[in-house]
Write a protein that holds these residues in place. Structure first.
Motif, short mmCIF file in Angstrom:
data_model
loop_
_atom_site.label_atom_id
_atom_site.label_comp_id
_atom_site.label_asym_id
_atom_site.label_seq_id
_atom_site.Cartn_x
_atom_site.Cartn_y
_atom_site.Cartn_z
N GLU A 149 0.82 -1.22 0.00
CA GLU A 149 0.00 0.00 0.00
C GLU A 149 0.86 1.27 0.00
OE1 GLU A 149 -3.06 -0.43 -0.35
OE2 GLU A 149 -4.00 -1.83 1.04
N ILE A 150 2.17 1.12 -0.01
CA ILE A 150 3.03 2.29 0.18
C ILE A 150 2.77 3.38 -0.86
CG2 ILE A 150 5.42 3.11 0.25
CD1 ILE A 150 6.23 0.36 1.29
N GLU A 151 2.88 3.03 -2.12
CA GLU A 151 2.73 4.03 -3.19
C GLU A 151 1.33 4.64 -3.18
OE1 GLU A 151 3.18 4.49 -8.04
OE2 GLU A 151 3.78 2.62 -7.05
N GLU A 152 0.32 3.81 -2.98
CA GLU A 152 -1.05 4.33 -2.99
C GLU A 152 -1.30 5.27 -1.82
OE1 GLU A 152 -5.70 2.80 -3.26
OE2 GLU A 152 -4.06 1.33 -3.21
N VAL A 153 -0.74 4.89 -0.64
CA VAL A 153 -0.90 5.76 0.53
C VAL A 153 -0.23 7.10 0.29
CG1 VAL A 153 -0.22 6.12 2.94
CG2 VAL A 153 -1.20 3.93 2.23
N HIS A 154 0.99 7.06 -0.25
CA HIS A 154 1.71 8.31 -0.50
C HIS A 154 0.99 9.18 -1.53
CE1 HIS A 154 5.89 6.79 1.07
NE2 HIS A 154 4.97 6.92 2.03
N THR A 155 0.53 8.56 -2.60
CA THR A 155 -0.22 9.31 -3.64
C THR A 155 -1.48 9.92 -3.04
OG1 THR A 155 0.61 7.86 -5.39
CG2 THR A 155 -1.36 9.16 -5.87
N ASN A 156 -2.17 9.13 -2.22
CA ASN A 156 -3.41 9.58 -1.60
C ASN A 156 -3.15 10.79 -0.69
OD1 ASN A 156 -5.42 9.55 0.75
ND2 ASN A 156 -6.41 8.11 -0.68
N ILE A 157 -2.13 10.66 0.16
CA ILE A 157 -1.83 11.74 1.11
C ILE A 157 -1.38 13.00 0.37
CG2 ILE A 157 -0.37 12.46 3.01
CD1 ILE A 157 -2.56 10.42 3.73
N ASN A 158 -0.56 12.83 -0.66
CA ASN A 158 -0.10 14.00 -1.44
C ASN A 158 -1.29 14.70 -2.11
OD1 ASN A 158 2.66 13.87 -0.89
ND2 ASN A 158 3.03 12.39 -2.54
N LYS A 159 -2.22 13.92 -2.63
CA LYS A 159 -3.40 14.51 -3.27
C LYS A 159 -4.24 15.26 -2.24
CE LYS A 159 -6.37 15.43 -6.45
NZ LYS A 159 -6.05 16.44 -7.49
N ARG A 160 -4.38 14.69 -1.04
CA ARG A 160 -5.15 15.36 0.00
C ARG A 160 -4.47 16.67 0.42
NH1 ARG A 160 -9.26 12.12 2.16
NH2 ARG A 160 -9.11 9.92 1.53
#
Length: 395
Positions: free
Chosen positions: A86-97
């Motif tokens: 989930e690392i990349e998805e979590v990072h992408t998600n947090i950056n988008k937020r």
């Protein structure tokens, strides 16, 4: 949407050789726990991950005393496959937020109320479309996102209240116009109120609709009153003015055809005075004036053409008489020089006098001036001629 696995305690994988390391996650800045476990030697005995590379890796974020699994690769003896990543998805998600937080902050001070409210709706749709990992850290970001948005909507509500007060006042002012005595001045005031209404902004859709209904009713009532007054007083006056001006046009047609320009000029002076006294004839007033003025201009153009022609003839006569004066002056000058007062010269001087009388008028003042000069020349010539002949006979 699938949520992240949450653990109260770190897994030990029943491996006393497991290595646990803690570092900071590069995006969330939360503690990132990494466990390397399950390393085996050639005999299948548990060893340190430093001694063999066939170990498994488990990673989790520590957030509010819980561990949230973001990566798990099984050890080789378990099969060695990655079962959680989930690392990349979590990072992408947090950056988008975080991007949405920045946009929310930028929008919060805008006073383009409708446009900004629409922009916030789009931001909210984007926020909702993002996966919720059930990570407490996401809630903190939500607060950063929501706080400026709440500030904007609080300012929006305050603006709605202010606009409502302004529009309620405009409704009262529009209703007051019904009591106005000077309806023309009140009409200007009503139009100014309508302009202010357009510039006032929004008090919220439902409130706007309710207030607009009241404002429009007040304006309509005023214009109904004005129309009634117009129909009872203004319209009859305009009809009377129209009838008067139509009659004046008929008189203008007659005056325009007069050949006596003195009478025609006097007639049009009188017609103009009566035209001004007739009053306003409404929408047809300009059309009536154009028709009246066309006859007036026809007369004055005809008068101008007549006098232009007369002035042209006067100028031609003036030039002709001026030429006779110059000719007589030349004859006198030559006679004084050579003392020759011959029959031809004397006869020509007499003919000049006769021609003068046949040419016609050249304008009173100019003609008197030329005539005075001619008489001086003639008198001088014949006076000298007599003296010359007397002396000649004596000699």
């Amino acid at each position: 949407m699938r949520q992240m696995k949450r653990l109260r305690e770190l897994p030990d994988f029943r491996d006393p050789e497991a290595v646990v390391e803690e570092k900071e996650d590069s995006v969330t800045h939360l503690p990132l726990i990494e466990i390397r476990y399950g390393a085996r030697d050639e005999d299948g005995q548990q060893v340190s991950p430093e001694a063999a590379d066939n170990y498994g890796v488990w990673m989790g974020l520590l957030d509010e005393n819980s561990y949230y699994e973001i990566y798990h690769k099984r050890a080789s003896y378990e099969g060695g496959e990655v079962i959680v990543d989930e690392i990349e998805e979590v990072h992408t998600n947090i950056n988008k937020r975080n991007e949405l937080v920045n946009k929310s902050t930028e929008l919060s001070t805008s006073t383009s109320w409708g446009e900004t409210a629409h922009a916030y709706k789009e931001l909210m749709d984007e926020w909702k479309s993002l996966r919720n990992f059930n990570l407490p850290y996401q809630q903190k970001i939500w607060e950063f996102f929501k706080t400026p948005m709440d500030e904007f909507y609080a300012a929006l509500e305050e603006n709605h209240a202010n606009v409502k007060a302004v529009k309620e006042k405009l409704v009262d002012q529009a209703r007051a116009m019904l009591e106005a005595e000077d309806l023309d001045q009140a009409t200007k005031a009503i139009k100014d109120l309508q302009k202010q209404w357009k510039e006032a902004g929004s008090a919220g859709h439902e409130t706007d609709e309710e207030l607009w209904k009241s404002f429009r009713e007040a304006c309509d009532a005023f214009f109904d009153k004005k129309h009634e007054q117009w129909a009872n007083t203004v319209l009859p006056a305009q009809e009377e003015a129209k009838a008067k001006k139509e009659a004046l046009i008929e008189e203008a047609i007659q005056a325009a055809n007069l050949e006596n320009f003195k009478e025609g000029s006097a007639a049009f002076r009188s017609l103009m005075a009566r035209w001004k006294e007739a009053g306003y004839a409404g929408k047809v007033d300009q059309k009536l004036w154009d028709e009246f003025n066309a006859h007036q201009q026809y007369f004055y153009n005809k008068k101008k053409a007549y006098y232009d022609n007369i002035n042209k003839e006067l100028d031609e006569h003036y030039e002709a008489k001026k030429a006779l004066v110059e000719e007589a002056k030349s004859i006198l000058s030559k006679a004084e020089y050579d003392h020759d007062f011959s029959y031809e010269r004397t006869n020509r001087m007499k003919e000049i006098n006769k021609e003068w009388k046949t040419i016609g008028a050249a304008g009173r003042e100019r003609e008197q001036e030329l005539w005075h000069k001619l008489r001086e020349i003639m008198d001088r010539y014949f006076e000298i001629a007599r003296e010359y002949h007397i002396l000649k006979n004596i000699g």
